[in-house]
Design a protein around this motif. Structure first.
Motif, PDB file in Angstrom:
ATOM      1  N   VAL A 108      31.960  52.546  34.830  1.00 43.02           N
ATOM      2  CA  VAL A 108      32.744  51.967  35.915  1.00 43.02           C
ATOM      3  C   VAL A 108      34.207  52.311  35.675  1.00 43.02           C
ATOM      4  O   VAL A 108      34.800  51.931  34.655  1.00 43.02           O
ATOM      5  N   THR A 109      34.785  53.071  36.603  1.00 42.80           N
ATOM      6  CA  THR A 109      36.171  53.509  36.463  1.00 42.80           C
ATOM      7  C   THR A 109      36.664  54.007  37.812  1.00 42.80           C
ATOM      8  O   THR A 109      35.893  54.104  38.774  1.00 42.80           O
ATOM      9  N   GLY A 110      37.929  54.339  37.898  1.00 46.70           N
ATOM     10  CA  GLY A 110      38.485  54.908  39.118  1.00 46.70           C
ATOM     11  C   GLY A 110      38.347  53.983  40.309  1.00 46.70           C
ATOM     12  O   GLY A 110      38.469  52.761  40.210  1.00 46.70           O
ATOM     13  N   SER A 111      38.063  54.583  41.472  1.00 43.31           N
ATOM     14  CA  SER A 111      37.924  53.790  42.691  1.00 43.31           C
ATOM     15  C   SER A 111      36.733  52.843  42.603  1.00 43.31           C
ATOM     16  O   SER A 111      36.739  51.772  43.221  1.00 43.31           O
ATOM     17  N   GLY A 112      35.720  53.217  41.814  1.00 39.63           N
ATOM     18  CA  GLY A 112      34.576  52.337  41.628  1.00 39.63           C
ATOM     19  C   GLY A 112      34.974  51.050  40.913  1.00 39.63           C
ATOM     20  O   GLY A 112      34.506  49.963  41.272  1.00 39.63           O
ATOM     21  N   TYR A 113      35.845  51.179  39.920  1.00 37.07           N
ATOM     22  CA  TYR A 113      36.299  49.988  39.201  1.00 37.07           C
ATOM     23  C   TYR A 113      37.142  49.104  40.106  1.00 37.07           C
ATOM     24  O   TYR A 113      37.025  47.868  40.078  1.00 37.07           O
ATOM     25  N   ALA A 114      37.977  49.731  40.940  1.00 34.20           N
ATOM     26  CA  ALA A 114      38.789  48.948  41.877  1.00 34.20           C
ATOM     27  C   ALA A 114      37.907  48.169  42.843  1.00 34.20           C
ATOM     28  O   ALA A 114      38.164  46.991  43.136  1.00 34.20           O
ATOM     29  N   GLU A 115      36.854  48.822  43.338  1.00 36.37           N
ATOM     30  CA  GLU A 115      35.941  48.129  44.249  1.00 36.37           C
ATOM     31  C   GLU A 115      35.183  47.025  43.517  1.00 36.37           C
ATOM     32  O   GLU A 115      34.979  45.930  44.061  1.00 36.37           O
ATOM     33  N   TYR A 116      34.762  47.307  42.284  1.00 41.05           N
ATOM     34  CA  TYR A 116      34.056  46.300  41.495  1.00 41.05           C
ATOM     35  C   TYR A 116      34.929  45.057  41.286  1.00 41.05           C
ATOM     36  O   TYR A 116      34.442  43.926  41.394  1.00 41.05           O
ATOM     37  N   ARG A 117      36.203  45.235  41.025  1.00 43.60           N
ATOM     38  CA  ARG A 117      37.092  44.090  40.806  1.00 43.60           C
ATOM     39  C   ARG A 117      37.241  43.251  42.078  1.00 43.60           C
ATOM     40  O   ARG A 117      37.416  42.034  42.005  1.00 43.60           O
ATOM     41  N   ARG A 118      37.168  43.915  43.229  1.00 42.81           N
ATOM     42  CA  ARG A 118      37.294  43.188  44.490  1.00 42.81           C
ATOM     43  C   ARG A 118      36.010  42.462  44.875  1.00 42.81           C
ATOM     44  O   ARG A 118      36.043  41.347  45.386  1.00 42.81           O
ATOM     45  N   THR A 119      34.872  43.122  44.635  1.00 39.50           N
ATOM     46  CA  THR A 119      33.613  42.649  45.220  1.00 39.50           C
ATOM     47  C   THR A 119      32.514  42.347  44.212  1.00 39.50           C
ATOM     48  O   THR A 119      31.499  41.747  44.580  1.00 39.50           O
ATOM     49  N   GLY A 120      32.677  42.803  42.963  1.00 40.00           N
ATOM     50  CA  GLY A 120      31.607  42.638  41.983  1.00 40.00           C
ATOM     51  C   GLY A 120      30.490  43.643  42.143  1.00 40.00           C
ATOM     52  O   GLY A 120      29.442  43.544  41.476  1.00 40.00           O
ATOM     53  N   SER A 121      30.716  44.641  42.996  1.00 40.08           N
ATOM     54  CA  SER A 121      29.693  45.660  43.247  1.00 40.08           C
ATOM     55  C   SER A 121      30.376  46.972  43.592  1.00 40.08           C
ATOM     56  O   SER A 121      31.599  47.031  43.799  1.00 40.08           O
ATOM     57  N   ILE A 122      29.582  48.058  43.647  1.00 37.54           N
ATOM     58  CA  ILE A 122      30.065  49.353  44.121  1.00 37.54           C
ATOM     59  C   ILE A 122      29.052  49.865  45.136  1.00 37.54           C
ATOM     60  O   ILE A 122      27.855  49.951  44.840  1.00 37.54           O
ATOM     61  N   SER A 123      29.522  50.171  46.325  1.00 36.59           N
ATOM     62  CA  SER A 123      28.643  50.634  47.411  1.00 36.59           C
ATOM     63  C   SER A 123      27.457  49.699  47.610  1.00 36.59           C
ATOM     64  O   SER A 123      26.332  50.132  47.863  1.00 36.59           O
ATOM     65  N   GLY A 124      27.719  48.413  47.465  1.00 39.06           N
ATOM     66  CA  GLY A 124      26.669  47.434  47.680  1.00 39.06           C
ATOM     67  C   GLY A 124      25.739  47.217  46.507  1.00 39.06           C
ATOM     68  O   GLY A 124      24.831  46.387  46.582  1.00 39.06           O
ATOM     69  N   VAL A 125      25.963  47.933  45.388  1.00 36.51           N
ATOM     70  CA  VAL A 125      25.141  47.759  44.193  1.00 36.51           C
ATOM     71  C   VAL A 125      25.779  46.683  43.316  1.00 36.51           C
ATOM     72  O   VAL A 125      26.863  46.902  42.759  1.00 36.51           O
ATOM     73  N   PRO A 126      25.146  45.517  43.166  1.00 36.59           N
ATOM     74  CA  PRO A 126      25.740  44.465  42.341  1.00 36.59           C
ATOM     75  C   PRO A 126      25.735  44.850  40.868  1.00 36.59           C
ATOM     76  O   PRO A 126      24.777  45.442  40.374  1.00 36.59           O
ATOM     77  N   LEU A 127      26.827  44.496  40.175  1.00 36.98           N
ATOM     78  CA  LEU A 127      26.975  44.866  38.767  1.00 36.98           C
ATOM     79  C   LEU A 127      27.224  43.613  37.927  1.00 36.98           C
ATOM     80  O   LEU A 127      27.646  42.576  38.443  1.00 36.98           O
ATOM     81  N   PRO A 128      26.989  43.704  36.610  1.00 40.42           N
ATOM     82  CA  PRO A 128      27.222  42.545  35.738  1.00 40.42           C
ATOM     83  C   PRO A 128      28.675  42.095  35.779  1.00 40.42           C
ATOM     84  O   PRO A 128      29.588  42.896  36.012  1.00 40.42           O
ATOM     85  N   GLU A 129      28.896  40.823  35.524  1.00 44.56           N
ATOM     86  CA  GLU A 129      30.243  40.286  35.484  1.00 44.56           C
ATOM     87  C   GLU A 129      30.966  40.741  34.215  1.00 44.56           C
ATOM     88  O   GLU A 129      30.339  41.035  33.197  1.00 44.56           O
ATOM     89  N   GLY A 130      32.299  40.775  34.291  1.00 41.48           N
ATOM     90  CA  GLY A 130      33.115  41.008  33.111  1.00 41.48           C
ATOM     91  C   GLY A 130      33.268  42.439  32.666  1.00 41.48           C
ATOM     92  O   GLY A 130      33.763  42.696  31.569  1.00 41.48           O
TER      93      GLY A 130
END
Length: 283
Positions: free
Chosen positions: A108-130
């Motif tokens: 998780v990095t780049g624009s994916g990390y930015a999206e993860y911080r906003r939503t907890g997911s990337i492209s609708g794929v939920p990811l672990p917290e923290g």
């Protein structure tokens, strides 16, 4: 910046490559890479010397190592590619391209990390917290994006949107093939001491309706490659790609208007890192 190539008709210029049609072959294209480089969906004013030939060499190397995946390379005995572009061009089959950027991420990095911080997911794929920037994911994930027009930002989309765009069967094939390519590439790269953090793939259908891998493949322009030894030491993001350019632009440009000219040092460092990766992987 386009060239006049005898025996070919110029069709269009993309961000970093141009398309030509070989005379007498409606089923073929000549894909010519250029030394110009893009970042944040903007074509920059300073080219990276040798970039086009290096990335074309690497794409061909990857195609050779993915024999189980059909690709768009073509041969025609009566088509002579001009010497001036031979080392940075590919004669390819015309395809019906899918409007989806097939992105696979193992970290998780780049624009994916930015999206993860906003939503907890990337492209609708939920990811672990923290998760922190540069963390490895439990397993690679398929995070597609909708292809934007030149100068616009690609839009991350959920898998359900891919189904809407191309149909369920093709969407499943895009996801499965992308993940399979990524797994194969990861194994080969790690054997060379390189981590494949993420990559972007493009596919089209040929005249028989077969799914075909197209465009540049697993290059440092379409992928993030990290130094495995540095990562193990805790130095994340030591890259072999154009992250050098992204970092400099992020520090010197607010994202509005025309990007500033890259300084000589950034141009040279990027060229050196491209060359280092291309020397390392095919060795």
């Amino acid at each position: 910046m386009t060239a006049d190539l005898p025996g070919f008709t110029f069709l269009t210029a993309g961000k970093v490559r141009d398309l030509y049609a070989p005379e007498g072959h409606d089923d073929l294209l000549l894909l010519v890479a250029d030394d110009r480089v893009s970042a944040f969906d903007q074509v920059l004013s300073r080219p990276i010397p040798g970039r086009a030939a290096l990335l074309t060499r690497l794409t061909r190397w990857w195609f050779d190592r993915l024999p189980e995946v059909p690709n768009h390379l073509a041969d025609a005995d009566d088509v002579v590619v001009p010497a001036e572009v031979a080392d940075r061009s590919m004669l390819v089959e015309r395809l019906s391209m899918h409007p989806v950027e097939c992105v696979v991420r193992a970290y998780v990095t780049g624009s994916g990390y930015a999206e993860y911080r906003r939503t907890g997911s990337i492209s609708g794929v939920p990811l672990p917290e923290g998760l922190q920037d540069g963390d490895r994911l439990p397993e690679p994930i398929f995070t597609p994006a909708y292809k934007a027009e030149q100068g616009e930002h690609d839009e991350n989309i959920p898998f359900e949107k891919v189904v809407d765009l191309v149909g369920a069967e093709t969407a499943e094939a895009l996801r499965a093939t992308s993940l399979a390519v990524f797994a194969r590439a990861t194994a080969l790269a790690e054997a060379k001491g390189v981590l494949l953090a993420d990559t972007k793939l493009e596919f089209g259908d040929d005249e028989q309706g077969r799914l075909v891998l197209a465009d540049e493949v697993l290059t440092p322009d379409s992928s993030r490659y990290w130094d495995a030894a540095a990562y193990a030491e805790g130095r994340r993001g030591v890259s072999f790609d154009k992250q050098i350019i992204r970092d400099w632009l992020a520090a010197h440009w607010d994202g509005h208007g025309t990007p500033p000219d890259l300084p000589d040092e950034i141009v040279q460092r990027t060229a050196d890192r491209y060359r280092e990766l291309v020397d390392l992987l095919p060795a």
